[in-house]
Enzyme design. Structure first.
Site, short mmCIF file in Angstrom:
data_model
loop_
_atom_site.label_atom_id
_atom_site.label_comp_id
_atom_site.label_asym_id
_atom_site.label_seq_id
_atom_site.Cartn_x
_atom_site.Cartn_y
_atom_site.Cartn_z
N GLY A 182 -1.91 -1.93 0.48
CA GLY A 182 -1.62 -3.44 0.62
C GLY A 182 -0.01 -2.92 1.00
O GLY A 182 0.46 -2.29 0.51
N TYR A 183 0.09 -4.19 1.76
CA TYR A 183 2.04 -4.12 2.06
C TYR A 183 2.49 -5.93 0.73
O TYR A 183 1.67 -6.36 1.56
CB TYR A 183 2.62 -5.15 3.42
CG TYR A 183 1.81 -3.77 4.18
CD1 TYR A 183 2.03 -2.59 4.83
CD2 TYR A 183 0.18 -3.28 4.69
CE1 TYR A 183 2.40 -1.06 5.21
CE2 TYR A 183 -0.02 -2.32 5.61
CZ TYR A 183 1.14 -1.11 5.29
OH TYR A 183 1.01 0.03 6.24
N LEU A 184 3.37 -5.20 0.21
CA LEU A 184 4.63 -6.22 -0.14
C LEU A 184 5.78 -6.77 0.73
O LEU A 184 6.42 -7.78 0.65
CB LEU A 184 4.64 -5.25 -1.36
CG LEU A 184 3.99 -4.81 -2.55
CD1 LEU A 184 5.05 -4.27 -3.57
CD2 LEU A 184 3.53 -5.94 -2.94
#
Length: 158
Positions: free
Chosen positions: A27-29
């Site tokens: 996932g991407y922050l």
């Protein structure tokens, strides 16, 4: 500074299905085009990765292993949907290919990447290599997280 130089291709046929793969959740922050911050769990390992803006087939990359529990908790903070895929590593004529078979909202997409020492480095194309998509930002994992392959107009199995 770490630099990643890679070429990315769609995959055709089934000859790439060699050996067992490793399940990835990532996932991407942050998915800004100037910098992405990714959290990834690959099998029983977790990593945090910061990547810079892509220039040609190159970009700055910094990757650090983190405790698996931290990775699991950081994935809860990531933007949705997460990227789910199975990665197979395939050696072909002196090159190492990473072939990602996407799952979930990106199901039907199979992409192969080869990391190079320079953008002009020659390499042999395996028989299962299709169209090159290195410069198509839709195929960046950060883009697939925001605009999954399964939602593309007319998306079909790669």
């Amino acid at each position: 500074m770490g630099v990643e130089i890679e070429r990315k291709f769609l995959v055709v046929g089934a000859a790439w299905r060699q050996g067992a793969g490793v399940r990835f959740s990532q996932g991407y922050l942050n998915r800004d085009k100037d910098r992405t911050v990714r959290v990834r769990i690959a099998g029983e390992q977790a990593f945090i990765t910061i990547k810079g803006r892509t220039k040609g087939a190159s970009r700055a990359e910094f990757e650090y292993e983190i405790p698996i529990k931290d990775g699991q908790e950081l994935l809860l903070l990531c933007e949705r949907p997460l990227i789910e895929k199975v990665r197979r590593v395939i050696a072909h004529d002196g090159s190492t290919w990473e072939v990602d078979e996407f799952l979930g909202e990106n199901a039907g997409l199979v992409v192969a990447e080869v990391e190079l020492q320079s953008e002009s480095q020659p390499f042999t194309h395996p028989e299962w290599l299709g169209e090159e998509v290195t410069h198509d930002p839709r195929y960046f994992n950060s883009s697939l997280s925001k605009h999954p392959y399964g939602r593309w107009h007319g998306a079909s199995a790669a």
